[in-house]
Design an enzyme around this catalytic site. Sequence first.
Site, short mmCIF file in Angstrom:
data_model
loop_
_atom_site.label_atom_id
_atom_site.label_comp_id
_atom_site.label_asym_id
_atom_site.label_seq_id
_atom_site.Cartn_x
_atom_site.Cartn_y
_atom_site.Cartn_z
N SER A 27 -7.48 -0.72 10.08
CA SER A 27 -7.94 -1.94 9.43
C SER A 27 -9.38 -2.16 9.86
O SER A 27 -9.78 -1.72 10.95
CB SER A 27 -7.09 -3.13 9.87
OG SER A 27 -7.72 -4.36 9.51
N PHE A 57 -6.64 -6.50 0.98
CA PHE A 57 -6.02 -5.89 -0.20
C PHE A 57 -4.98 -6.82 -0.80
O PHE A 57 -4.30 -7.56 -0.08
CB PHE A 57 -5.38 -4.55 0.17
CG PHE A 57 -6.32 -3.39 -0.01
CD1 PHE A 57 -6.17 -2.50 -1.07
CD2 PHE A 57 -7.38 -3.21 0.85
CE1 PHE A 57 -7.05 -1.46 -1.26
CE2 PHE A 57 -8.27 -2.16 0.67
CZ PHE A 57 -8.10 -1.28 -0.39
N LYS A 69 -5.08 -1.62 15.88
CA LYS A 69 -5.77 -0.85 14.84
C LYS A 69 -6.95 -0.06 15.42
O LYS A 69 -7.27 1.03 14.93
CB LYS A 69 -6.22 -1.78 13.72
CG LYS A 69 -5.06 -2.36 12.92
CD LYS A 69 -4.14 -1.28 12.36
CE LYS A 69 -3.12 -1.82 11.37
NZ LYS A 69 -2.21 -0.76 10.85
N LEU A 113 0.82 -1.21 0.00
CA LEU A 113 0.00 0.00 0.00
C LEU A 113 0.86 1.26 0.00
O LEU A 113 0.52 2.25 -0.65
CB LEU A 113 -0.92 0.00 1.23
CG LEU A 113 -1.85 -1.19 1.40
CD1 LEU A 113 -2.70 -1.03 2.66
CD2 LEU A 113 -2.73 -1.39 0.18
N TYR A 115 -3.67 -7.43 17.08
CA TYR A 115 -3.78 -6.60 15.88
C TYR A 115 -5.04 -5.74 15.93
O TYR A 115 -5.00 -4.54 15.60
CB TYR A 115 -3.81 -7.51 14.66
CG TYR A 115 -3.81 -6.77 13.33
CD1 TYR A 115 -2.69 -6.08 12.89
CD2 TYR A 115 -4.94 -6.79 12.51
CE1 TYR A 115 -2.69 -5.41 11.67
CE2 TYR A 115 -4.95 -6.14 11.28
CZ TYR A 115 -3.82 -5.45 10.88
OH TYR A 115 -3.83 -4.79 9.66
N THR A 169 -1.94 -7.19 -1.66
CA THR A 169 -0.52 -6.84 -1.53
C THR A 169 0.34 -8.08 -1.81
O THR A 169 -0.16 -9.22 -1.80
CB THR A 169 -0.24 -6.32 -0.12
OG1 THR A 169 -0.69 -7.27 0.85
CG2 THR A 169 -0.98 -5.00 0.12
N CYS A 206 1.69 4.22 6.56
CA CYS A 206 1.33 2.86 6.15
C CYS A 206 2.09 1.79 6.92
O CYS A 206 1.80 0.60 6.76
CB CYS A 206 1.59 2.67 4.66
SG CYS A 206 0.55 3.67 3.58
#
Length: 256
Positions: free
Chosen positions: A149, A195, A166, A17, A162, A197, A85
């Site tokens: 996120s 996404f 976030k 990203l 996580y 990635t 990011c």
Amino acid sequence: MDPTSGVVIVTGGAGGLGEATVRRLHRAGAAVVVFDRDEARAAGLATDLGSRARSCAGDAADDADMEKAVATAEELGALRGLVACAGGAARSLRTVGKDGIPHPMELFREVLEGNAVSAFNSLRLAAAAMSKQEPDSTGERGAVVLTASIAAYEGQIGQIAYAAAKAAVVGMTLVGARDLAAAGVRVNTIAPGTFGTPGWDAAPPGVRERLEAKVPFPRRFGAPEEFAAAAEHLLTNGYVNGHVLRLDGAVRFDPA
């Protein structure tokens, strides 16, 4: 104010990203600082872009490293933007594992450090530099885009660290915007879904397809370029402030 007329720092800017954001902002006319732990990749991207691009290696959660990124930006011109990011999680564990062992505190702290602490550190140091710039006719001096996120809202089983990290980024968005209103610095956040990635290239066969099938529309992963477009909009739309943008194709994470 259009931050793309000045300098923008992108943390985690050497891949995924972040790289897509660096490339889009550079095309829009911004001078960019590619800030990343991977020194070689950051330098390679800056070299590829040529003029108006510099690289800086370091950890966004480290004061000295982030201060070095700000100093690098100021060598190029007036720091007007930040897209944070940097982040992620190498491992995910349950609050208490099936074996009865509680989640390691060391891992919890590590994930918070890499996501919430790094976002706040980059926000506070970049905003301090922006606040010293001359304002435009509306009083704006700069803009910040953080990255959260949708796990902040619907964290899955095993994502306790996580999701907490976030959620902290989501929580600092409005307060950051209010804190920095007097300085003329806007703060917004993107909360991406799944996404496409490069990390997904190593996923077992079928995993990506199963996850894409859960996205209502469009039934696919987001493209890094779509994240970059959202970041550019949040940087340049002067009336968007204190907002968290879900960028997820209307998906809502299942428990697992």
